[in-house]
Design a protein around this motif. Sequence first.
Motif, PDB file in Angstrom:
ATOM      1  N   TYR A 186       0.824  -1.210   0.000  1.00 31.57           N
ATOM      2  CA  TYR A 186       0.000   0.000   0.000  1.00 31.57           C
ATOM      3  C   TYR A 186       0.859   1.262   0.000  1.00 31.57           C
ATOM      4  CZ  TYR A 186      -4.718  -1.794   0.131  1.00 31.57           C
ATOM      5  OH  TYR A 186      -5.923  -2.352  -0.223  1.00 31.57           O
ATOM      6  N   GLN A 187       2.052   1.176   0.565  1.00 31.21           N
ATOM      7  CA  GLN A 187       2.973   2.312   0.493  1.00 31.21           C
ATOM      8  C   GLN A 187       3.313   2.603  -0.970  1.00 31.21           C
ATOM      9  OE1 GLN A 187       4.854   4.265   3.181  1.00 31.21           O
ATOM     10  NE2 GLN A 187       4.868   5.427   1.290  1.00 31.21           N
ATOM     11  N   VAL A 188       3.595   1.555  -1.730  1.00 29.70           N
ATOM     12  CA  VAL A 188       3.892   1.718  -3.154  1.00 29.70           C
ATOM     13  C   VAL A 188       2.678   2.267  -3.902  1.00 29.70           C
ATOM     14  CG1 VAL A 188       4.496   0.513  -5.290  1.00 29.70           C
ATOM     15  CG2 VAL A 188       5.671  -0.065  -3.152  1.00 29.70           C
ATOM     16  N   ALA A 243      -0.310   5.971  -7.069  1.00 26.11           N
ATOM     17  CA  ALA A 243      -1.721   6.187  -7.400  1.00 26.11           C
ATOM     18  C   ALA A 243      -1.979   7.658  -7.667  1.00 26.11           C
ATOM     19  CB  ALA A 243      -2.609   5.699  -6.254  1.00 26.11           C
ATOM     20  N   PRO A 244      -2.969   7.945  -8.507  1.00 24.72           N
ATOM     21  CA  PRO A 244      -3.350   9.347  -8.728  1.00 24.72           C
ATOM     22  C   PRO A 244      -3.746  10.007  -7.421  1.00 24.72           C
ATOM     23  CG  PRO A 244      -4.415   7.908 -10.326  1.00 24.72           C
ATOM     24  CD  PRO A 244      -3.779   7.015  -9.292  1.00 24.72           C
ATOM     25  N   ARG A 245      -3.505  11.281  -7.313  1.00 23.51           N
ATOM     26  CA  ARG A 245      -3.837  11.995  -6.083  1.00 23.51           C
ATOM     27  C   ARG A 245      -5.326  11.853  -5.780  1.00 23.51           C
ATOM     28  NH1 ARG A 245      -1.989  18.203  -4.639  1.00 23.51           N
ATOM     29  NH2 ARG A 245      -2.636  18.139  -2.434  1.00 23.51           N
ATOM     30  N   GLY A 246      -5.621  11.455  -4.559  1.00 21.36           N
ATOM     31  CA  GLY A 246      -7.006  11.231  -4.166  1.00 21.36           C
ATOM     32  C   GLY A 246      -7.413   9.781  -4.257  1.00 21.36           C
ATOM     33  N   GLY A 247      -6.549   8.925  -4.830  1.00 20.51           N
ATOM     34  CA  GLY A 247      -6.904   7.527  -4.986  1.00 20.51           C
ATOM     35  C   GLY A 247      -6.701   6.713  -3.725  1.00 20.51           C
ATOM     36  N   GLY A 297      -3.647   7.253   5.508  1.00 22.35           N
ATOM     37  CA  GLY A 297      -4.360   6.553   6.567  1.00 22.35           C
ATOM     38  C   GLY A 297      -4.645   5.111   6.167  1.00 22.35           C
ATOM     39  N   ASP A 298      -4.949   4.897   4.892  1.00 21.21           N
ATOM     40  CA  ASP A 298      -5.165   3.543   4.389  1.00 21.21           C
ATOM     41  C   ASP A 298      -3.895   2.713   4.512  1.00 21.21           C
ATOM     42  OD1 ASP A 298      -7.767   4.273   3.519  1.00 21.21           O
ATOM     43  OD2 ASP A 298      -6.930   5.088   1.676  1.00 21.21           O
ATOM     44  N   VAL A 299      -2.759   3.332   4.233  1.00 22.94           N
ATOM     45  CA  VAL A 299      -1.476   2.624   4.321  1.00 22.94           C
ATOM     46  C   VAL A 299      -1.229   2.167   5.753  1.00 22.94           C
ATOM     47  CG1 VAL A 299       1.012   2.815   3.948  1.00 22.94           C
ATOM     48  CG2 VAL A 299      -0.568   3.986   2.401  1.00 22.94           C
ATOM     49  N   LYS A 300      -1.471   3.031   6.709  1.00 17.92           N
ATOM     50  CA  LYS A 300      -1.240   2.675   8.112  1.00 17.92           C
ATOM     51  C   LYS A 300      -2.247   1.640   8.614  1.00 17.92           C
ATOM     52  CE  LYS A 300      -1.041   7.104   8.935  1.00 17.92           C
ATOM     53  NZ  LYS A 300      -0.927   8.451   9.568  1.00 17.92           N
ATOM     54  N   LEU A 301      -3.464   1.719   8.127  1.00 19.75           N
ATOM     55  CA  LEU A 301      -4.475   0.735   8.526  1.00 19.75           C
ATOM     56  C   LEU A 301      -4.096  -0.662   8.042  1.00 19.75           C
ATOM     57  CD1 LEU A 301      -7.260   0.127   9.775  1.00 19.75           C
ATOM     58  CD2 LEU A 301      -8.289   0.739   7.563  1.00 19.75           C
ATOM     59  N   ALA A 302      -3.336  -0.731   6.953  1.00 20.49           N
ATOM     60  CA  ALA A 302      -2.933  -2.029   6.395  1.00 20.49           C
ATOM     61  C   ALA A 302      -2.124  -2.859   7.390  1.00 20.49           C
ATOM     62  CB  ALA A 302      -2.125  -1.812   5.112  1.00 20.49           C
ATOM     63  N   LEU A 303      -1.433  -2.230   8.332  1.00 22.50           N
ATOM     64  CA  LEU A 303      -0.628  -2.981   9.297  1.00 22.50           C
ATOM     65  C   LEU A 303      -1.482  -3.909  10.149  1.00 22.50           C
ATOM     66  CD1 LEU A 303       1.865  -0.203  10.458  1.00 22.50           C
ATOM     67  CD2 LEU A 303       2.489  -2.366   9.356  1.00 22.50           C
ATOM     68  N   SER A 304      -2.514  -3.366  10.774  1.00 20.09           N
ATOM     69  CA  SER A 304      -3.338  -4.195  11.662  1.00 20.09           C
ATOM     70  C   SER A 304      -4.164  -5.193  10.874  1.00 20.09           C
ATOM     71  CB  SER A 304      -4.242  -3.308  12.534  1.00 20.09           C
ATOM     72  OG  SER A 304      -4.992  -2.415  11.737  1.00 20.09           O
ATOM     73  N   LEU A 305      -4.709  -4.775   9.737  1.00 20.65           N
ATOM     74  CA  LEU A 305      -5.517  -5.695   8.943  1.00 20.65           C
ATOM     75  C   LEU A 305      -4.656  -6.819   8.373  1.00 20.65           C
ATOM     76  CD1 LEU A 305      -7.908  -3.281   7.007  1.00 20.65           C
ATOM     77  CD2 LEU A 305      -8.178  -4.317   9.276  1.00 20.65           C
ATOM     78  N   GLY A 306      -3.468  -6.463   7.902  1.00 18.29           N
ATOM     79  CA  GLY A 306      -2.568  -7.476   7.369  1.00 18.29           C
ATOM     80  C   GLY A 306      -2.165  -8.491   8.416  1.00 18.29           C
ATOM     81  N   ALA A 307      -1.943  -8.040   9.646  1.00 15.93           N
ATOM     82  CA  ALA A 307      -1.549  -8.957  10.719  1.00 15.93           C
ATOM     83  C   ALA A 307      -2.655  -9.958  11.031  1.00 15.93           C
ATOM     84  CB  ALA A 307      -1.175  -8.162  11.966  1.00 15.93           C
TER      85      ALA A 307
END
Length: 211
Positions: free
Chosen positions: A124-126, A131-135, A139-149
Motif C-alpha cells: 500500500y505504500q507503493v 496512485a493518482p492523487r485522491g486515490g 491513513g489507508d497505508v497505516k491501517l494495512a498494518l493491523s488488517l494485514g496482521a
Amino acid sequence: MSPSDPATSGATTPAEPFVVRQYGRARAEVRPYARAIGLAAMPAAGWAVWASGLGWLTPAYLVLAVAGAALAVIDARTHRLPNALVFPLTWATAVLLTLAALGTGAWGSLGRAALGALAFFAVYQVLYLIAPRGGLGYGDVKLALSLGALLTWHSWYILLVGVFAAHIVAGVVAIVLLLGRRAGWRTGIAFGPYMLLGAMLGLTWAHLISW
C-alpha cells in the motif's frame, strides 16, 4: 481517499500523560459520530465473537470490530482515518496477537502475521506513491498494518482473500456510482470502509473453511 490528520486541537493539554492525551484525541474524533458508530459497532462485535469462535483471538477480533466501526463511519463521513484511532488499533492488534500466541503456542502464526502486516503495508505504500492523487490516502497505508496482521495470522491465502475482496467491492460500488451519475471519474472514494469490509470477509472465510 483516507488521509490521516493531525490530532484535534484543544482536546487535551500538553501536561497530561500520553495515555490521557491519546484518549482525549480518540474521544474527540468519535464524539461527532457516536450514534452511528454505536449502531455499527454492535453487529460488528457480534460478528467478532462468532468469527473468532470464542478463543484467544476473540479480543483481537473485538478490537478490530469496534475500532473498525469507528474508522469506517469517520472515513465515510470525512475521508479521514485519524491517527488517534489507527495507531491504538495497530498496537492493540500486535499485543493481542502476541497474547494469542502465548496462549495457543502458535508462534508460527504470529511470525507470519508480522510478515503479513509489513507486506501489506509495503504494497500500500507503493500504491500510495504511484496512485493518482485522491486515490489512496496514507491513513489507508497505516491501517494495512493491523488488517494485514490479523488476516495473515490465518494464512497468506486469507490475506489475499481480504485484499481482493476490498478492491472488488470498492470497484463494484464505484461502477454503480458512475452509472448512476452519483460520482465522476475524479471523485474521491473513502477506501477505509472497503479495507475493513474486505478484512471481515477474509476473516469470515477463514472461520468457514475451518469448520
